[in-house]
Design a protein around this motif. Structure first.
Motif, PDB file in Angstrom:
ATOM      1  N   ARG A  19      -2.013 -11.467  -0.751  1.00  0.00           N
ATOM      2  CA  ARG A  19      -2.936 -10.357  -0.500  1.00  0.00           C
ATOM      3  C   ARG A  19      -3.334  -9.699  -1.804  1.00  0.00           C
ATOM      4  O   ARG A  19      -2.491  -9.357  -2.625  1.00  0.00           O
ATOM      5  CB  ARG A  19      -2.296  -9.314   0.425  1.00  0.00           C
ATOM      6  N   GLN A  20      -4.627  -9.507  -1.957  1.00  0.00           N
ATOM      7  CA  GLN A  20      -5.157  -8.812  -3.126  1.00  0.00           C
ATOM      8  C   GLN A  20      -5.433  -7.360  -2.768  1.00  0.00           C
ATOM      9  O   GLN A  20      -5.710  -7.042  -1.619  1.00  0.00           O
ATOM     10  CB  GLN A  20      -6.441  -9.481  -3.587  1.00  0.00           C
ATOM     11  N   GLY A  76     -13.262  -1.649  10.184  1.00  0.00           N
ATOM     12  CA  GLY A  76     -13.741  -3.015  10.001  1.00  0.00           C
ATOM     13  C   GLY A  76     -12.663  -3.948   9.497  1.00  0.00           C
ATOM     14  O   GLY A  76     -12.968  -4.915   8.800  1.00  0.00           O
ATOM     15  N   GLY A  77     -11.396  -3.669   9.813  1.00  0.00           N
ATOM     16  CA  GLY A  77     -10.318  -4.573   9.442  1.00  0.00           C
ATOM     17  C   GLY A  77      -9.744  -4.358   8.065  1.00  0.00           C
ATOM     18  O   GLY A  77      -8.809  -5.058   7.676  1.00  0.00           O
ATOM     19  N   VAL A  78     -10.275  -3.427   7.295  1.00  0.00           N
ATOM     20  CA  VAL A  78      -9.704  -3.165   5.979  1.00  0.00           C
ATOM     21  C   VAL A  78      -9.193  -1.726   5.910  1.00  0.00           C
ATOM     22  O   VAL A  78      -9.582  -0.868   6.701  1.00  0.00           O
ATOM     23  CB  VAL A  78     -10.708  -3.420   4.827  1.00  0.00           C
ATOM     24  N   THR A  79      -8.291  -1.487   4.962  1.00  0.00           N
ATOM     25  CA  THR A  79      -7.700  -0.168   4.771  1.00  0.00           C
ATOM     26  C   THR A  79      -8.101   0.350   3.400  1.00  0.00           C
ATOM     27  O   THR A  79      -8.073  -0.405   2.425  1.00  0.00           O
ATOM     28  CB  THR A  79      -6.161  -0.260   4.861  1.00  0.00           C
ATOM     29  N   PRO A  99       0.812  -1.225   0.000  1.00  0.00           N
ATOM     30  CA  PRO A  99       0.000   0.000   0.000  1.00  0.00           C
ATOM     31  C   PRO A  99       0.846   1.277   0.000  1.00  0.00           C
ATOM     32  O   PRO A  99       0.383   2.306  -0.459  1.00  0.00           O
ATOM     33  CB  PRO A  99      -0.838  -0.127   1.274  1.00  0.00           C
ATOM     34  N   GLY A 100       2.068   1.216   0.511  1.00  0.00           N
ATOM     35  CA  GLY A 100       2.869   2.429   0.569  1.00  0.00           C
ATOM     36  C   GLY A 100       2.328   3.408   1.590  1.00  0.00           C
ATOM     37  O   GLY A 100       2.199   4.599   1.320  1.00  0.00           O
ATOM     38  N   VAL A 159      -7.494   2.354  -3.194  1.00  0.00           N
ATOM     39  CA  VAL A 159      -7.133   0.945  -3.269  1.00  0.00           C
ATOM     40  C   VAL A 159      -7.550   0.320  -1.945  1.00  0.00           C
ATOM     41  O   VAL A 159      -7.289   0.879  -0.874  1.00  0.00           O
ATOM     42  CB  VAL A 159      -5.618   0.763  -3.512  1.00  0.00           C
ATOM     43  N   LEU A 160      -8.227  -0.821  -2.020  1.00  0.00           N
ATOM     44  CA  LEU A 160      -8.650  -1.525  -0.817  1.00  0.00           C
ATOM     45  C   LEU A 160      -7.550  -2.512  -0.415  1.00  0.00           C
ATOM     46  O   LEU A 160      -7.135  -3.347  -1.217  1.00  0.00           O
ATOM     47  CB  LEU A 160      -9.955  -2.262  -1.080  1.00  0.00           C
ATOM     48  N   VAL A 161      -7.096  -2.400   0.827  1.00  0.00           N
ATOM     49  CA  VAL A 161      -6.047  -3.287   1.328  1.00  0.00           C
ATOM     50  C   VAL A 161      -6.651  -4.143   2.441  1.00  0.00           C
ATOM     51  O   VAL A 161      -6.914  -3.648   3.536  1.00  0.00           O
ATOM     52  CB  VAL A 161      -4.847  -2.484   1.863  1.00  0.00           C
TER      53      VAL A 161
END
Lengths: 388, 388
Positions: A237-238, A256-259, A72-73, A268-270
């Motif tokens: 990881r996608q 909710g556990g996502v970035t 993700p940087g 971008v969803l991480v």
């Protein structure tokens, strides 16, 4: 980087098998030109310019298959224990230098919570897009105001170029094996006109020091070639795109556990990495209630669980694809076998060092690469220990 | 089981497609004749003998591919919260009835630790085989003196037979799908002379109540056929044999994260389940330091980590095989998605109940099957709640 580079002739680059490679011995060979290997190569050239160095990469520069491009940087100390903050801040200083084009962008990370807690502020005080995040469901937030985003792939490219200017040689499109006893077996690859990748020629090179910086494949390479055992693992990881407008002022959101990481005017969803993937796992697109998508099942479940707090994930904006090849994804090293594992290096055989980045390389990758370079160079001082 | 079975004609059994199946409707259809489904069928016949019941199984009885046969068969309250102990003890009472042949064997579980702690005794006070376990490295032990071992596959067989005697019908070699609206699609399978499994005939049967007791495949079946979403997952666990002598007096040993279960005069090694396996994972034999084995990589790592405390694992006694097919293994349901998930049932659609056993079915499987049967029967009382 900021440290002055000593005068030295630039190194040579062999990009394809049409260029003859002399296969001389080197003091140091670095395997892998992701951000960890390139940074270690550059720091080694700076710290011990008298030692010859060859950087070997199986693909091109940057390698499109590795974790560097898919990271993700996001630089943030939210996930890093306080004892490592000096290193993290040193890494940030290096990244924020204006000498390179890595799209460095100071940008807060906003970590949203359902409950109050230490150092949490009311999230309604932040101007968050209500169509992206439901602030009523997550009324509390931890904010890292020092955070920043950048392009890790650009860092790898820039450090590789700086390393070459500082005298490192670079051998591209070459697969490397550890031959034992300080030998590296180099297989220069070429592509046939039926698009098969084949070995064009094989060289044996001796090196006093070998750095294995092959990302998620590093520990396997060390184990397979050296017969050692390591405790590291890996996970796939996608990072699907979310076509919802973002600006330079948009924070990185965690809920909710996502970035959600603002990038290129969208997001971008991480997803979170919950644990290692088993050996032999081949990423596959999941089905949720019968509908095939390009997202793996475990990530789909995380998105379903996050729908209540991140309404944008329930819209057409999410590019979930139809098969796994539709969604960008990469294998990440998990140092120590867990997603919380921080970047590290480890001597796996005499003169052979394993260098691992993993999920937290955005924040501690450069400093860990420096630490290994300084260890190899015999330099005791670390720049982040200096009084400022 | 101990509860008196009402007078009733025994049910019918259709084992192969040569036997004509009339495909009438049933009040209850139970999918899956593992230990959960067979027990639920038996309890339903006991609680509501007026309701007709069909038990459907894709394989034979017992099914050789499911988790029932591969479960260690260790009854212990060590892994179960105290609130569930009444159910666990009721289950033990059922299992220890002398009316069936399940090799029920009271036998302590000895859980060994490196450090002292509450309710731990010195492990040197136990007469443990020093070539199996290094007591000096693990000087403390928790002992469940009420524990017992038995054969879960035999329980499934015995409860299925008891259910048939109590009037349940049984349809073997039949794959079932949920058709929605109380319909079950039954595909009777046969084997061609080239050993291919094919559908011989398809029937549609109506049922007021459907119990999905398909083990690790249950939640997928419910999701795929009904378009619902569940939070459950699964994991593949191998159970290699350890050819080291054991007797009826040998305790079950737990050390370094693995369990050694005495069986057939030797031991069976039961690795820990650390977390779910991702969707699409196909079990593969691992390589550790280059040597191929039939054990998956993650289990190999656990064994390497346990070598110091369980010296027997470093000997030829461990049957680790050469490929994954050499080592017995099965998919286990993980209720709630975690290895700590206890057996449970859940209504996933009107009249459709998902029944899951998972890693703790040895201790709480029967009581959970009873709980679902009583729920379907509309019976409020549970036998473990009775004052004793």
């Amino acid at each position: 980087m900021q440290r002055p580079v000593p005068d030295s002739a630039p190194g040579q680059v062999w990009a394809h098998t049409g260029q003859s490679f002399p296969a001389q011995d080197y003091d140091v060979v670095v395997l892998g030109a992701g951000r960890m290997g390139t940074a270690c190569a550059l720091f080694l050239r700076q710290l011990v310019p008298t030692r010859s160095l060859l950087l070997v990469e199986e693909g091109g520069l940057p390698n499109e298959d590795g974790a560097t491009l898919l990271s993700p940087g996001v630089w943030t100390t939210l996930d890093v224990p306080e004892s490592r903050w000096p290193e993290a801040h040193w890494t940030r200083t290096q990244l924020s230098a204006d000498t390179w084009d890595i799209t460095f962008q100071p940008r807060p990370v906003v970590d949203l919570h359902a409950t109050a807690g230490e150092a949490r502020i009311p999230s309604r005080d932040l101007t968050l897009d209500p169509e992206v995040v439901d602030v009523a469901a997550l009324p509390w937030a931890t904010v890292d105001t020092r955070a920043a985003t950048y392009r890790p792939g650009a860092v790898a490219l820039a450090t590789a170029q700086a390393a070459i200017r500082a005298g490192a040689d670079l051998l591209l499109n070459t697969r490397a094996h550890l031959g034992g006893d300080g030998r590296v077996v180099l297989e220069r690859l070429t592509v046939t006109n039926t698009h098969q990748i084949v070995v064009h020629e094989t060289h044996h090179v001796r090196a006093g020091t070998i750095v294995v910086a092959l990302g998620a494949h590093g520990s396997h390479a060390a184990e397979h070639d050296l017969g050692t055992h390591t405790a590291h693992a890996r996970a796939y990881r996608q990072a699907p795109r979310v076509n919802w407008p973002s600006t330079d002022a948009s924070p990185v959101l965690r809920a909710g556990g996502v970035t959600l990481r603002p990038q290129h005017g969208g997001y971008v969803l991480v997803p979170a990495i919950h644990h290692r993937d088993p050996a032999g796992y081949v990423p596959t697109g999941g089905r949720l209630t019968g509908v095939p998508t390009g997202l793996r099942r475990e990530t789909l479940e995380d998105l379903v669980a996050a729908l209540d707090v991140l309404p944008v994930l329930g819209t057409e904006a999410l590019e979930s694809g139809r098969s796994v090849s539709d969604v960008p994804g990469a294998w990440f090293a998990l140092p120590g076998g867990t997603p919380a594992g921080l970047p590290q290096h480890e001597q796996v055989a005499p003169g052979v060092h394993l260098l691992l980045g993993g999920p937290h390389a955005d924040t501690l990758g450069l400093s860990t690469a420096y630490d290994l370079a300084a260890t190899i160079a015999g330099v005791a001082e670390r720049p982040w220990d200096r009084p400022r």
